[in-house]
Design an enzyme around this catalytic site. Structure first.
Site, PDB file in Angstrom:
ATOM      1  N   HIS A   1     -11.916 -11.263  -1.552  1.00  0.00           N
ATOM      2  CA  HIS A   1     -12.227 -10.279  -0.505  1.00  0.00           C
ATOM      3  C   HIS A   1     -13.331 -10.787   0.421  1.00  0.00           C
ATOM      4  CE1 HIS A   1     -11.195  -6.277   1.005  1.00  0.00           C
ATOM      5  NE2 HIS A   1     -12.329  -6.448   1.655  1.00  0.00           N
TER       6      HIS A   1
ATOM      7  N   ARG B   1       0.846  -1.199   0.000  1.00  0.00           N
ATOM      8  CA  ARG B   1       0.000   0.000   0.000  1.00  0.00           C
ATOM      9  C   ARG B   1       0.875   1.240   0.000  1.00  0.00           C
ATOM     10  NH1 ARG B   1      -5.589  -1.239   1.747  1.00  0.00           N
ATOM     11  NH2 ARG B   1      -5.885   0.996   1.660  1.00  0.00           N
TER      12      ARG B   1
ATOM     13  N   GLU C   1      -0.570  -6.763  -5.422  1.00  0.00           N
ATOM     14  CA  GLU C   1      -1.674  -5.802  -5.561  1.00  0.00           C
ATOM     15  C   GLU C   1      -1.104  -4.405  -5.374  1.00  0.00           C
ATOM     16  OE1 GLU C   1      -4.338  -6.818  -2.447  1.00  0.00           O
ATOM     17  OE2 GLU C   1      -4.845  -8.744  -3.307  1.00  0.00           O
TER      18      GLU C   1
ATOM     19  N   ARG D   1       1.442   0.202   5.285  1.00  0.00           N
ATOM     20  CA  ARG D   1       0.962  -0.165   6.630  1.00  0.00           C
ATOM     21  C   ARG D   1       1.246  -1.627   6.974  1.00  0.00           C
ATOM     22  NH1 ARG D   1      -5.530   0.104   5.690  1.00  0.00           N
ATOM     23  NH2 ARG D   1      -5.020   2.207   5.041  1.00  0.00           N
TER      24      ARG D   1
HETATM   25  N1  PXP Z   1      -8.044  -9.564  -3.434  1.00  0.00           N
HETATM   26  C1  PXP Z   1      -7.744  -8.241  -3.436  1.00  0.00           C
HETATM   27  C2  PXP Z   1      -7.557  -7.555  -4.730  1.00  0.00           C
HETATM   28  C3  PXP Z   1      -7.582  -7.547  -2.210  1.00  0.00           C
HETATM   29  O1  PXP Z   1      -7.294  -6.226  -2.229  1.00  0.00           O
HETATM   30  C4  PXP Z   1      -7.712  -8.266  -1.004  1.00  0.00           C
HETATM   31  C5  PXP Z   1      -7.483  -7.554   0.295  1.00  0.00           C
HETATM   32  O2  PXP Z   1      -6.180  -7.071   0.336  1.00  0.00           O
HETATM   33  C6  PXP Z   1      -7.992  -9.630  -1.071  1.00  0.00           C
HETATM   34  C7  PXP Z   1      -8.185 -10.252  -2.300  1.00  0.00           C
HETATM   35  C8  PXP Z   1      -8.098 -10.474   0.156  1.00  0.00           C
HETATM   36  O3  PXP Z   1      -9.167 -10.054   0.942  1.00  0.00           O
HETATM   37  P1  PXP Z   1      -9.334 -10.669   2.403  1.00  0.00           P
HETATM   38  O4  PXP Z   1      -8.133 -10.249   3.181  1.00  0.00           O
HETATM   39  O5  PXP Z   1     -10.604 -10.047   2.880  1.00  0.00           O
HETATM   40  O6  PXP Z   1      -9.411 -12.157   2.248  1.00  0.00           O
END
Ligand code: PXP
Length: 245
Positions: free
Chosen positions: A195, A48, A73, A52
């Site tokens: 997510h 990020r 990401e 963080r």
């Molecule tokens: N996919 C993406 C693109 C995300 O940004 C995240 C969270 O960083 C996740 C998957 C994973 O989400 P969670 O931590 O809620 O399983």
């Protein structure tokens, strides 16, 4: 159906825990090795803008110790694309980013960010890095993604996961993801999702025809507190494989 749905384990929150006390543990490399040895198909991390949790050192360290692919990401900007080009992960996924948010709250608006994405893709065009965008399951986002020449989307399953937790209208959210996957396939796009996925809500997503990869972080790391990281990954892997049968 009998398909293999890849499991990407997001280990951001191992770094969150480490950073909570400014110590060197839990070590990100140790977690990365456990993830690899527990049968995950890839490791996902989010560098990020405010660093963080995962930072560039972590990224370099993880890349040194794993054989499985690393999916990075990042926010859609040139600073983050430079980091990707320096570290050369197998893939990147552009995500929206707001500093104040606790986690990624919605999908990237590919329609609104079309020109910006186009220029970032131009920068990336001579690299081997695969590119995906994290989007809400909405038709016009898929059309814009395809027009940009991006061939993979990750659907944001947060609304589905929230609705599932409240047992309220989650079927509608599920239908949106199903219909979007169907439409994405007709456009020739690969579909991933992630997510908010848990042991309870993952099966309905894993069983969607056309979903090839799930990225799961917070729940796996949280359950590892009780049963250990290896076990939480194996358990998630088994649930996904069972649902995709
Ligand atoms: N996919 C993406 C693109 C995300 O940004 C995240 C969270 O960083 C996740 C998957 C994973 O989400 P969670 O931590 O809620 O399983």
């Amino acid at each position: 159906m009998n398909k293999h749905v890849r499991l990407g384990v997001n280990i951001d929150h191992v770094a969150t825990l480490r950073n909570a006390r400014g110590e060197k543990y839990p070590e990100i490399i140790k977690a990365a090795k456990i993830v690899e040895n527990s049968g995950a198909d890839l490791i996902t991390v989010h560098v990020r803008e405010d660093r963080r949790h995962i930072n560039e050192n972590d990224l370099g360290d993880i890349l040194k110790v794993i054989q499985i692919p690393l999916n990075l990401e990042i926010a859609a900007n040139s600073e983050m694309v430079s980091i990707a080009m320096n570290y050369k992960p197998n893939s990147i996924c552009f995500v929206p980013e707001k500093r104040q948010e606790i986690t990624t709250e919605g999908g990237l608006d590919v329609v609104r960010n079309y020109d910006k994405l186009k220029s970032l893709l131009e920068t990336l065009k001579d690299t081997d890095i695969k590119v995906a965008v994290f989007i809400d399951p909405v038709k016009n986002q898929l059309i814009a993604t395809q027009k940009l020449g991006i061939n993979t989307v990750e659907f944001h399953t947060g609304s589905y996961a929230n609705a599932f937790a409240n047992q309220k209208n989650f079927e509608q959210e599920l239908i949106k993801i199903k219909e979007s996957t169907f439409f994405a396939k007709s456009l020739g796009l690969n579909c991933h999702a992630g997510h908010g996925l848990t042991y309870e809500n993952v099966s309905l997503i894993a069983s969607i025809e056309g979903i090839k990869e799930l990225n799961i972080g917070h729940f796996i790391i949280a359950d590892a507190v009780y049963i250990g990281l290896e076990n939480s990954i194996i358990k998630m892997r088994n649930i996904i494989s069972e649902a995709a049968k």
